[in-house]
Design a protein around this motif. Sequence first.
Motif, PDB file in Angstrom:
ATOM      1  N   VAL A   1      27.583  54.392  18.771  1.00 17.81           N
ATOM      2  CA  VAL A   1      27.013  54.392  20.119  1.00 17.81           C
ATOM      3  C   VAL A   1      27.513  55.606  20.883  1.00 17.81           C
ATOM      4  CG1 VAL A   1      27.130  53.226  22.348  1.00 17.81           C
ATOM      5  CG2 VAL A   1      26.542  51.944  20.306  1.00 17.81           C
TER       6      VAL A   1
ATOM      7  N   ALA B   1      24.162  57.520  19.902  1.00 13.50           N
ATOM      8  CA  ALA B   1      23.126  56.918  20.745  1.00 13.50           C
ATOM      9  C   ALA B   1      23.102  57.580  22.116  1.00 13.50           C
ATOM     10  CB  ALA B   1      23.371  55.411  20.878  1.00 13.50           C
ATOM     11  N   THR B   2      23.524  58.839  22.177  1.00 10.62           N
ATOM     12  CA  THR B   2      23.589  59.538  23.452  1.00 10.62           C
ATOM     13  C   THR B   2      22.190  59.889  23.944  1.00 10.62           C
ATOM     14  OG1 THR B   2      23.929  61.498  22.141  1.00 10.62           O
ATOM     15  CG2 THR B   2      25.867  60.497  23.073  1.00 10.62           C
ATOM     16  N   THR B   3      22.107  60.248  25.192  1.00 12.33           N
ATOM     17  CA  THR B   3      20.816  60.573  25.800  1.00 12.33           C
ATOM     18  C   THR B   3      20.083  61.629  24.973  1.00 12.33           C
ATOM     19  OG1 THR B   3      22.133  60.472  27.792  1.00 12.33           O
ATOM     20  CG2 THR B   3      19.802  60.946  28.077  1.00 12.33           C
TER      21      THR B   3
ATOM     22  N   CYS C   1      30.766  60.686  24.136  1.00 10.77           N
ATOM     23  CA  CYS C   1      29.881  61.159  25.209  1.00 10.77           C
ATOM     24  C   CYS C   1      30.635  62.001  26.234  1.00 10.77           C
ATOM     25  CB  CYS C   1      29.247  59.981  25.944  1.00 10.77           C
ATOM     26  SG  CYS C   1      28.031  59.107  24.955  1.00 10.77           S
TER      27      CYS C   1
ATOM     28  N   SER D   1      26.373  65.175  27.230  1.00 10.12           N
ATOM     29  CA  SER D   1      25.984  63.770  27.102  1.00 10.12           C
ATOM     30  C   SER D   1      26.802  62.830  27.978  1.00 10.12           C
ATOM     31  CB  SER D   1      26.065  63.328  25.642  1.00 10.12           C
ATOM     32  OG  SER D   1      27.331  63.635  25.118  1.00 10.12           O
TER      33      SER D   1
ATOM     34  N   GLY E   1      27.146  63.057  31.363  1.00 14.50           N
ATOM     35  CA  GLY E   1      26.768  63.087  32.770  1.00 14.50           C
ATOM     36  C   GLY E   1      27.765  63.864  33.624  1.00 14.50           C
TER      37      GLY E   1
ATOM     38  N   ILE F   1      30.968  64.026  33.276  1.00  9.84           N
ATOM     39  CA  ILE F   1      32.308  63.436  33.368  1.00  9.84           C
ATOM     40  C   ILE F   1      33.038  63.624  32.043  1.00  9.84           C
ATOM     41  CG2 ILE F   1      33.534  61.215  33.519  1.00  9.84           C
ATOM     42  CD1 ILE F   1      31.284  60.480  35.562  1.00  9.84           C
TER      43      ILE F   1
ATOM     44  N   LEU G   1      36.475  62.936  29.665  1.00 12.11           N
ATOM     45  CA  LEU G   1      37.647  62.061  29.487  1.00 12.11           C
ATOM     46  C   LEU G   1      38.416  62.552  28.261  1.00 12.11           C
ATOM     47  CD1 LEU G   1      35.792  58.619  30.000  1.00 12.11           C
ATOM     48  CD2 LEU G   1      37.200  59.802  31.697  1.00 12.11           C
TER      49      LEU G   1
ATOM     50  N   LYS H   1      36.089  54.946  39.640  1.00 10.71           N
ATOM     51  CA  LYS H   1      34.886  54.859  38.801  1.00 10.71           C
ATOM     52  C   LYS H   1      35.161  54.283  37.412  1.00 10.71           C
ATOM     53  CE  LYS H   1      32.245  58.553  40.935  1.00 10.71           C
ATOM     54  NZ  LYS H   1      31.780  59.932  40.790  1.00 10.71           N
ATOM     55  N   LEU H   2      36.337  54.577  36.878  1.00 10.52           N
ATOM     56  CA  LEU H   2      36.634  54.119  35.519  1.00 10.52           C
ATOM     57  C   LEU H   2      36.537  52.597  35.429  1.00 10.52           C
ATOM     58  CD1 LEU H   2      37.633  54.903  32.644  1.00 10.52           C
ATOM     59  CD2 LEU H   2      39.954  54.620  33.486  1.00 10.52           C
TER      60      LEU H   2
ATOM     61  N   SER I   1      33.018  51.108  36.343  1.00  9.75           N
ATOM     62  CA  SER I   1      31.957  51.228  35.340  1.00  9.75           C
ATOM     63  C   SER I   1      32.195  50.301  34.150  1.00  9.75           C
ATOM     64  CB  SER I   1      31.815  52.684  34.883  1.00  9.75           C
ATOM     65  OG  SER I   1      32.968  53.111  34.189  1.00  9.75           O
TER      66      SER I   1
ATOM     67  N   SER J   1      27.516  52.984  37.160  1.00  2.86           N
ATOM     68  CA  SER J   1      26.746  52.905  35.920  1.00  2.86           C
ATOM     69  C   SER J   1      27.566  52.115  34.906  1.00  2.86           C
ATOM     70  CB  SER J   1      26.511  54.300  35.327  1.00  2.86           C
ATOM     71  OG  SER J   1      25.727  55.075  36.171  1.00  2.86           O
TER      72      SER J   1
ATOM     73  N   PRO K   1      30.673  51.177  28.304  1.00  2.00           N
ATOM     74  CA  PRO K   1      30.062  52.321  27.650  1.00  2.00           C
ATOM     75  C   PRO K   1      28.539  52.237  27.652  1.00  2.00           C
ATOM     76  CG  PRO K   1      31.099  50.852  26.038  1.00  2.00           C
ATOM     77  CD  PRO K   1      31.456  50.344  27.371  1.00  2.00           C
TER      78      PRO K   1
ATOM     79  N   TYR L   1      24.809  52.278  26.645  1.00  2.00           N
ATOM     80  CA  TYR L   1      24.094  51.818  25.443  1.00  2.00           C
ATOM     81  C   TYR L   1      24.941  50.914  24.558  1.00  2.00           C
ATOM     82  CZ  TYR L   1      21.225  55.830  26.691  1.00  2.00           C
ATOM     83  OH  TYR L   1      20.477  56.741  27.367  1.00  2.00           O
TER      84      TYR L   1
ATOM     85  N   LEU M   1      33.023  46.199  27.075  1.00  2.00           N
ATOM     86  CA  LEU M   1      34.341  46.062  26.458  1.00  2.00           C
ATOM     87  C   LEU M   1      34.792  44.610  26.589  1.00  2.00           C
ATOM     88  CD1 LEU M   1      36.196  49.214  27.890  1.00  2.00           C
ATOM     89  CD2 LEU M   1      35.162  48.965  25.637  1.00  2.00           C
TER      90      LEU M   1
HETATM   91  C1  HEC Z   1      26.321  57.067  25.052  1.00  2.00           C
HETATM   92  C2  HEC Z   1      27.032  57.930  25.955  1.00  2.00           C
HETATM   93  C3  HEC Z   1      28.126  57.341  26.798  1.00  2.00           C
HETATM   94  C4  HEC Z   1      29.183  56.534  26.421  1.00  2.00           C
HETATM   95  C5  HEC Z   1      29.452  55.953  25.040  1.00  2.00           C
HETATM   96  C6  HEC Z   1      30.000  56.346  27.570  1.00  2.00           C
HETATM   97  N1  HEC Z   1      29.446  57.010  28.637  1.00  2.00           N
HETATM   98 FE1  HEC Z   1      30.178  57.044  30.514  1.00  2.00          FE
HETATM   99  N2  HEC Z   1      28.534  58.063  31.160  1.00  2.00           N
HETATM  100  C7  HEC Z   1      27.535  58.548  30.346  1.00  2.00           C
HETATM  101  C8  HEC Z   1      26.517  59.175  31.170  1.00  2.00           C
HETATM  102  C9  HEC Z   1      25.248  59.834  30.664  1.00  2.00           C
HETATM  103  C10 HEC Z   1      26.953  59.055  32.514  1.00  2.00           C
HETATM  104  C11 HEC Z   1      26.230  59.522  33.789  1.00  2.00           C
HETATM  105  C12 HEC Z   1      25.661  58.345  34.523  1.00  2.00           C
HETATM  106  C13 HEC Z   1      24.566  57.642  33.751  1.00  2.00           C
HETATM  107  O1  HEC Z   1      23.703  58.296  33.177  1.00  2.00           O
HETATM  108  O2  HEC Z   1      24.622  56.402  33.673  1.00  2.00           O
HETATM  109  C14 HEC Z   1      28.229  58.363  32.464  1.00  2.00           C
HETATM  110  C15 HEC Z   1      28.971  58.042  33.591  1.00  2.00           C
HETATM  111  C16 HEC Z   1      30.261  57.526  33.536  1.00  2.00           C
HETATM  112  C17 HEC Z   1      31.100  57.309  34.685  1.00  2.00           C
HETATM  113  C18 HEC Z   1      30.697  57.500  36.120  1.00  2.00           C
HETATM  114  C19 HEC Z   1      30.059  56.207  36.554  1.00  2.00           C
HETATM  115  C20 HEC Z   1      29.538  56.227  37.964  1.00  2.00           C
HETATM  116  O3  HEC Z   1      28.901  55.215  38.319  1.00  2.00           O
HETATM  117  O4  HEC Z   1      29.757  57.209  38.672  1.00  2.00           O
HETATM  118  C21 HEC Z   1      32.290  56.822  34.222  1.00  2.00           C
HETATM  119  C22 HEC Z   1      33.504  56.469  35.042  1.00  2.00           C
HETATM  120  C23 HEC Z   1      32.173  56.702  32.788  1.00  2.00           C
HETATM  121  N3  HEC Z   1      30.924  57.136  32.395  1.00  2.00           N
HETATM  122  C24 HEC Z   1      33.156  56.201  31.975  1.00  2.00           C
HETATM  123  C25 HEC Z   1      32.950  55.842  30.658  1.00  2.00           C
HETATM  124  C26 HEC Z   1      33.901  55.081  29.882  1.00  2.00           C
HETATM  125  C27 HEC Z   1      35.244  54.623  30.373  1.00  2.00           C
HETATM  126  C28 HEC Z   1      33.334  54.901  28.655  1.00  2.00           C
HETATM  127  C29 HEC Z   1      33.923  54.159  27.484  1.00  2.00           C
HETATM  128  C30 HEC Z   1      34.407  52.817  27.749  1.00  2.00           C
HETATM  129  C31 HEC Z   1      32.039  55.544  28.654  1.00  2.00           C
HETATM  130  N4  HEC Z   1      31.831  56.093  29.893  1.00  2.00           N
HETATM  131  C32 HEC Z   1      31.170  55.594  27.581  1.00  2.00           C
HETATM  132  C33 HEC Z   1      27.460  58.434  28.978  1.00  2.00           C
HETATM  133  C34 HEC Z   1      28.299  57.635  28.204  1.00  2.00           C
END
Ligand code: HEC
Length: 450
Positions: free
Chosen positions: A273, A277-279, A384, A390, A392, A394, A396, A410-411, A414, A422, A425, A427, A431
């Motif tokens: 994923v 499975a990224t955008t 991502c 992929s 957005g 951000i 990590l 935000k961590l 989300s 949003s 993770p 798609y 957790l």
């Molecule tokens: C498949 C790709 C993908 C995965 C896997 C993923 N993210 Fe994201 N994340 C994104 C995208 C793209 C965005 C931009 C906002 C959106 O498109 O929903 C984002 C946005 C965020 C944000 C900003 C949310 C907000 O509302 O401002 C945080 C924090 C974040 N991700 C944390 C995580 C964490 C922690 C994990 C793992 C537990 C994770 N992401 C897994 C793609 C991913």
Amino acid sequence: MVLRQRTHKIMMNLKKVFYMILLSFMATVFLSNCKHQPGVFYNDTPAVSIQCSPDTVYFQNDILPLLVSSCSTTGCHDKQTGKNDVVLVDYNSVMKTGGINPDNPGSSKIYEVIVTNDERMPPPPSAAWPKAQADMLYTWIAQGAINNQCSGDSAGCDTTNVTFKGDVRPIFQKFCYGCHNSANPSGNIDLTNWDQLALIIDNGALVGSIKSEPGYSPMPKGSTMTNCEILTVEAWANDTVINSGGGGGGGNNGIACDPDTTYFQNQVLPLLVSNCATTGCHNTISHKEGVILVDYSSVMQTGKVIPGNPNGSKLYKVLFGGDREDDIMPPPPSPPFTTVQKGIIRNWILQGAKNNYCNSDCDTTNVTFSGSVWPIIQTYCLGCHNGGSSGGGISLRNYSEVAASANSGKLLGSIRYDAGYSPMPKYGQKLSDCKISEIRIWIEDGTPNN
Ligand code: HEC
Ligand code: HEC
């Protein structure tokens, strides 16, 4: 003697003639029926009433779910197959091909084949319909076989004393068992098996799918539950997890993790994923080259996984570039899978590519960044959020980037699916409660770099 034989012969001939006339008569009736059929159209938009009356049987609420889950399964009475010209996917098709006769409900073809003993429907190994369901079908036809629906007011929905036997099982019987039983475990899920049911309660897929949450295949396929039915299952699923919990870190129904086994839900799916499975790649919206990698069935089918044979499985081969070096997945600029990550995919396929899951030791008593938080980020997020497009915007990639995201709120927002964030993770499945707790505790401790 001779005379008798002769009479017999004449009788036989007469019989033949009679049958021929009968046959041609039936054919005419049949053909003229056929000629008229395409003109008949039954409206698929139901008449909806707010209150569900206990004395009424509703097509959309009571009958269609049963037909969809036990008759219109793939290869039977779905639109594509339409066995014996019978299609049972909506009101129009049921009325046209189900031989419904409101004047004499018992003579309706669809009812007859369900209650008969020889050549009954659905055919074995599927179970016969319980009498209560057959009776319901009879009543619906007797009440005029109309296209009715009740919306089941969620305000009047009582979810305080939900039990499996009294409330949840009847819902599963109506909407799910037809597709998810031991003979036909769609998506490799047998809902009549308690262990498998516990697994999808635990990993969130049960509630995620009936609420059509992002990352899950919406269930039930082909019909709709009332709000109250959804709330009932959800309330029960939440309680079940809590009640059966082994203390500390949230309830668990699964099996303890065996270090020699590679688990699809814990190790393989999160990797796929977050890396694939990224955008714009292999999610349900983009599905590049028909490949979708968001759940077990999509991985097995579109990743062309051959259990026991990693080198013959497309999913594994593309990590090395497939037949041509330059087809490597994930494509640059994303980093390729590390040796350890490739090993996870390889072992899982070697061990039979099962849809397995275990309760990882999740320890909320001794939370550190390096021992608790960072492994979660690596498995579920980094694919991502690695500084590429992929994530957005951000990243990590290290302690300071994770801490910055944590301090912005935000961590946690989300991963908890809080409103206004949003869900992460993206798609993937939510957790586990325990992993969310680990991250929350680390943040409450002041995001130490330990
Ligand atoms: C498949 C790709 C993908 C995965 C896997 C993923 N993210 Fe994201 N994340 C994104 C995208 C793209 C965005 C931009 C906002 C959106 O498109 O929903 C984002 C946005 C965020 C944000 C900003 C949310 C907000 O509302 O401002 C945080 C924090 C974040 N991700 C944390 C995580 C964490 C922690 C994990 C793992 C537990 C994770 N992401 C897994 C793609 C991913
Ligand atoms: C008509 C057949 C059919 C019916 C009815 C049906 N399912 Fe499914 N279900 C499937 C198939 C096929 C899959 C595999 C994934 C896919 O194809 O979308 C699946 C997948 C699932 C999954 C995994 C979803 C995921 O995203 O990982 C769950 C959970 C599930 N079903 C639960 C249910 C429940 C609960 C019901 C009843 C409320 C139900 N299903 C009714 C056919 C059905």
